[in-house]
Motif scaffolding. Structure first.
Motif, mmCIF file in Angstrom:
data_model
loop_
_atom_site.group_PDB
_atom_site.id
_atom_site.type_symbol
_atom_site.label_atom_id
_atom_site.label_comp_id
_atom_site.label_asym_id
_atom_site.label_seq_id
_atom_site.Cartn_x
_atom_site.Cartn_y
_atom_site.Cartn_z
ATOM 1 N N LYS A 242 -0.001 4.432 -0.524
ATOM 2 C CA LYS A 242 -0.633 5.714 -0.201
ATOM 3 C C LYS A 242 0.012 6.305 1.048
ATOM 4 N N PRO A 243 0.080 7.631 1.131
ATOM 5 C CA PRO A 243 0.611 8.258 2.347
ATOM 6 C C PRO A 243 -0.226 7.893 3.566
ATOM 7 N N ARG A 244 0.462 7.750 4.690
ATOM 8 C CA ARG A 244 -0.227 7.563 5.963
ATOM 9 C C ARG A 244 -0.158 8.877 6.733
ATOM 10 N N VAL A 245 -0.524 8.862 7.979
ATOM 11 C CA VAL A 245 -0.549 10.104 8.751
ATOM 12 C C VAL A 245 0.869 10.644 8.894
ATOM 13 N N SER B 208 2.887 14.564 4.410
ATOM 14 C CA SER B 208 3.439 13.266 4.833
ATOM 15 C C SER B 208 4.856 13.076 4.308
ATOM 16 N N ASP C 190 0.872 -1.177 0.000
ATOM 17 C CA ASP C 190 0.000 0.000 0.000
ATOM 18 C C ASP C 190 0.905 1.223 0.000
ATOM 19 N N THR D 119 3.456 10.568 7.049
ATOM 20 C CA THR D 119 4.612 9.830 6.542
ATOM 21 C C THR D 119 4.243 9.049 5.289
ATOM 22 N N GLY D 120 5.267 8.687 4.508
ATOM 23 C CA GLY D 120 5.081 7.748 3.410
ATOM 24 C C GLY D 120 4.707 8.339 2.071
#
Length: 509
Positions: free
Chosen positions: A265-268, A305, A263, A270-271
């Motif tokens: 997609k950016p997380r909270v 992020s 996955d 980060t990423g």
């Protein structure tokens, strides 16, 4: 009376709320407690004394060049049997005849990491006006681009934006059964190819490890390699990936059609580097993707992020630092750190990934930092640290075979905080809950208060994905087994292309 009844109602309401909230307050406390324990046990990586530069080996640039030639020659001859990275075992100590090849679970990752070395070898040749080296490195790059293209072609039936975009870990054709026999065995990760490639085999369940190295290989070719075959092929791969990942909402897809666990997609907070890198590449191949690039950076939380990785990886999944550097390095090279976007992402890198790994004495992490951040001579301590590690590889990792390791010297001390916290958690009334919270933490390994240099560490496809703070607990001397050598060549050629390492001579200051 009404006032008293009202007060009693308020008290009941407050009491009810406290009853409801009280169990959650414990979990809040527990979460804060776990965070504080993590901070304390991981503090050793920030508290290590700086390495003693008087003990650094003086860089002999002429010898480093000679070593690079040996590693490169062996790689080109013996580690690209299907045009993507493999290990090999020799028949005997003459090291002339291959008994078998070894294909890891991470063929796409290691080909991308090796590609970084070869692309910057090509760049160094251009900078130095060495047409022979330019042609030599370009030939190897073309072979690797071919192998990387097959990691897309076999699972999907073809190359380009009109085909699906599943990425394989490895591949082999029916004529390669003697080269890669294991891929033709029944296994949960093994599948037949698609369409015209239905009698081919590929390895699936592809992870973010693979995508990180693979993206980097594509990005560096796209930016630096001025060759029509390379540009056309890489461009087709990038559009194929961009279309498919957008279609799947940035989820990786496995052979049977379900999610692979990837996955991007950016997380909270980060990423964001993954989709930002992919669509930065796509926009360079085809300007029609520029709107997608700006959309994903601005409207899908990516801009918020801009950090990557976690300090906890030092005691958990250290290898994640490696593929994190792949995507961060690639994105910042393509975007540049002069633009508003680039500077914002660069600051995120400095406040996360670089912060977590600054004191690890990791030549790969350090050369990424120098290439992005510094002119030659600004950080002499880091330059010399990289040189020291590369020079020390000659002790027992040249060529890159499983020669005996030197034992860690007695002055390396074990981190006591880890032992203390392990004992406390094991004996705690809530030990089971704590063990769940630290499920990925490698408590039983021995961690030193300073990172080991390379002669005390086991090799592998890429030593820099391994933890230098951790004592080697197992090792088999297998001098006929040879790794690809990119532990040396990838940081070396990046350093040389940027001028941190010279083609010949000896460091004078």
């Amino acid at each position: 009376m009404r006032i008293r009844n009202r007060n009693q109602t308020y008290l009941k309401l407050i009491f009810t709320i406290l009853i409801i909230v009280s169990p959650f307050s414990y979990f809040v406390y527990f979460g804060i407690r776990v965070g504080k324990i993590y901070d304390e046990i991981l503090s050793f990586q920030y508290e290590a004394p700086p390495p003693d530069m008087d003990k650094f080996l003086t860089a002999n640039y002429t010898r480093l060049d000679e070593m690079a030639r040996v590693y490169d020659d062996l790689f080109e001859k013996n580690h690209l049997p299907l045009n993507y990275t493999a290990t090999c075992d020799y028949v005997d100590g003459n090291y002339t005849e291959i008994a078998r090849y070894g294909f890891s679970d991470n063929g796409a990752l290691w080909t991308g990491v090796a590609m970084a070395g070869w692309v910057f070898h090509y760049v160094a040749a251009l900078n130095e006006g060495n047409s022979t080296d330019e042609e030599y490195s370009l030939d190897v790059i073309k072979r690797m681009v071919d192998g990387m293209s097959m990691l897309m072609i076999v699972p999907n039936g073809g190359l380009g934006p009109d085909f699906p975009g599943i990425l394989g870990r490895g591949w082999a054709g029916p004529e390669h059964k003697e080269i890669h026999p294991s891929l033709f065995n029944e296994h949960i990760r093994h599948y037949n190819g698609t369409g015209a490639y239905s009698d081919y085999r590929w390895r699936g369940h592809t992870s973010n490890d693979e995508y990180g190295g693979y993206y980097m290989g594509l990005a560096l070719c796209l930016k630096y390699v001025n060759d029509s075959y390379v540009q056309e092929t890489v461009g087709l791969i990038i559009e194929q990936l961009a279309n498919y990942m957008k279609e799947t909402n940035f989820l990786g897809i496995n052979g049977p059609g379900g999610p692979s666990g990837v996955d991007q997609k950016p997380r909270v907070y980060t990423g964001a580097y993954w989709l930002s890198l992919l669509f930065k590449m796509a926009s360079m191949v085809n300007p029609e993707y520029l709107a997608d690039y700006h959309h994903f950076v601005s409207a899908e939380l990516a801009y918020m992020s801009n950090t990557e990785s976690s300090q906890a990886e030092t005691m958990a999944n250290y290898y994640a630092f490696n593929f994190a550097h792949c995507v961060v390095f690639s994105f910042l090279l393509l975007e540049g750190i002069e633009s508003e976007i680039g500077l914002h992402y660069y600051n995120g890198y400095m406040n996360s990934l670089r912060k977590y790994t600054e004191f690890h004495r990791n030549a790969w992490f350090n050369i990424v930092y120098l290439a992005l951040s510094a002119e030659v001579g600004v950080h002499t301590d880091i330059e010399r640290d990289i040189e020291d590690q590369l020079m020390r590889l000659e002790i027992n990792h040249f060529p890159d075979r499983h020669y005996p390791l030197l034992p860690a010297p007695p002055e390396y001390e074990e981190v006591q905080k880890i032992l203390q916290w392990k004992a406390e958690i094991d004996n705690h009334n809530w030990a089971t809950l704590y063990h769940i919270a630290f499920i990925e933490t490698d408590w039983d390994d021995v961690y030193f208060t300073e990172p080991l240099t390379v002669e005390f560490r086991r090799t592998g496809h890429y030593m820099w994905e391994r933890n230098a703070w951790e004592n080697t607990t197992y090792w088999h001397d297998l001098p006929l087994h040879e790794e690809p050598g990119m532990t040396f060549t990838t940081p070396y050629w990046i350093a040389r292309a940027y001028g941190f390492i010279l083609p010949s001579g000896i460091r004078e200051v």
